[in-house]
Scaffold this active site. Structure first.
Site, PDB file in Angstrom:
ATOM      1  N   LYS A 194       0.732  -0.906  -0.048  1.00  0.00           N
ATOM      2  CA  LYS A 194       0.075   0.083  -0.288  1.00  0.00           C
ATOM      3  C   LYS A 194       0.753   1.125   0.055  1.00  0.00           C
ATOM      4  CE  LYS A 194      -4.340  -1.971   0.267  1.00  0.00           C
ATOM      5  NZ  LYS A 194      -4.147  -3.432   0.534  1.00  0.00           N
ATOM      6  N   HIS A 195      -0.046   2.407  -0.118  1.00  0.00           N
ATOM      7  CA  HIS A 195       1.081   2.907  -0.038  1.00  0.00           C
ATOM      8  C   HIS A 195       2.256   4.191   0.779  1.00  0.00           C
ATOM      9  CE1 HIS A 195      -2.400   4.403  -2.753  1.00  0.00           C
ATOM     10  NE2 HIS A 195      -2.212   5.663  -3.703  1.00  0.00           N
TER      11      HIS A 195
END
EC number: 2.6.1.92
Length: 395
Positions: A194-195
């Site tokens: 994820k980010h």
């Protein structure tokens, strides 16, 4: 020899390592001040009043269902194109999940179908909605909120793919994913692809103080040490278990990593968008290859930059062939997602292939290409070359 190119990958900097080491050398490895610091910083990032850090995104979804009093009489609508946790959280509490098909262009929950489902049933039949900002593509929550208000529904926004994502409301105001202006609760994940990566971890954001206090209670076994909330008080050591909660806490070590990663979240998001634009340009005139649209683009808007690009998804008729072709060249593309209603567990509840044809057609064609901030220009051009090679030559 060319190194393997995964579809997603974490980026751990020297600053990240230093932040974790500093926490390891501090007084608290868990239940310490870094958790609260991460919560405050993340709430500020998305524009919400409150944030609660938890063990992972699935724990976040479960806590949301608990806080909203989901039970055996609860029916909730969600999309079949999501990781199964988006639906499972309702089942954990004994509730019923009802899937609705997706929009063929955006692959987001089809609002028109949801409207039809709500209007076909008596008031109170459904309790809530769980829209998913799939791939980082933000759902127009204003539209869903209006529909939810008409039918007295709550909304849990699954924004695991979309920290930093946004859409523009009808007044032209920028609305950040997870800001709490339309959803009752929003959830995020900090899985390595994820980010923001913490290894494992999740976050819940809300503007509802009552829900926030419930989340804090359920996160730690249903136990409180707040003298103002306790029914009795035997002394400074005393604590009360007031609800059946869970150990869904996240350690300070992981929050230190999250705080450090959050400081360069916009840098990573900018790079993701640049990668997406390069893919867009490379594939725009390639016959037989489609790209999942943003909702803004599908509606003809000029500015669709609110996409957070957790994933970059293409659609191709011979998905299996392209998948294998890329793997032969050590490009490890991935498929997101197998429709949840086709999983054996949900088939046992009465769902079957053919129930949601748009979702199933999408699944047969979709492939997520490498998308992460440290993907180099050379690596991306190699991915593009091999995709085109297959599409043009069928090999």
């Amino acid at each position: 020899m060319r190194k393997a190119i995964p579809y997603g990958k974490q980026h751990i900097s020297e600053a990240d390592i230093a932040a974790v080491v500093a926490t390891l050398q501090a007084d608290f490895l868990t239940q310490g001040p870094t958790v609260a610091a991460f919560e405050a910083a993340f709430a500020n990032y998305v524009g919400a009043k409150y944030a609660v850090a938890v063990a992972n995104g699935t724990a976040a979804l479960h806590l949301c269902a608990l806080a909203l009093n989901v039970n055996q009489q609860t029916r909730v609508i969600t999309t079949p194109i999501t990781f199964v946790a988006s639906a499972n959280c309702i089942r954990y509490c004994g509730g019923e999940i009802v899937f609705a098909d997706v929009d063929p262009n955006t692959i987001l929950l089809d609002t028109n179908l949801v409207r039809q489902m709500l209007e076909s049933k008596p008031a109170g039949y459904y309790a809530g909605l769980i829209p998913v900002d799939f791939g980082g593509n933000p759902v127009n929550l204003q539209e869903l909120r209006e529909l939810a208000d008409q039918h007295n529904l709550w909304i849990i926004e699954d924004a695991c793919h979309a920290p930093g994502g946004f859409f523009y409301d009808s007044d032209g105001t920028k609305q950040m994913c997870g800001n709490g202006n339309f959803a009752d609760l929003s959830i995020f994940s900090f899985h390595p692809v994820k980010h923001i990566a913490t290894g494992e971890g999740g976050m819940i954001t809300t503007n509802n103080e009552a829900l926030y206090n419930k989340l804090l209670l359920y996160r730690t076994h249903g136990i409180t040490k707040d003298p103002e909330l306790m029914q009795e008080n035997h002394g400074p050591w005393y604590m009360e278990m007031q609800e059946l909660g869970y150990n869904y806490r996240i350690p300070d070590i992981l929050c230190a990593l999250g705080l450090s990663q959050l400081q360069r979240a916009e840098e990573g998001l900018t790079r993701r968008k640049a990668i997406a634009r390069t893919y867009d340009q490379a594939f725009k005139d390639v016959a037989g290859l489609g790209v999942v649209q943003t909702e803004a683009a599908a509606l003809g808007a000029a500015d669709d930059t609110g996409h957070a690009y957790h994933l970059y998804i293409i659609r191709v008729q011979n998905r299996q062939g392209l998948y294998e072709h890329l793997r032969r060249h050590q490009i490890y593309a991935q498929v997101h997602y197998i429709p949840a209603h086709t999983m054996p567990y949900y088939r046992n509840l009465g769902y079957k292939p053919g129930d949601f044809p748009v979702a199933e057609k999408y699944y047969s064609e979709c492939l997520s290409l490498p998308m992460y901030p440290t993907l180099t220009e050379e690596e991306q051009l190699f991915v593009i070359e091999k995709v085109k090679e297959f599409v043009f030559n069928g090999r």
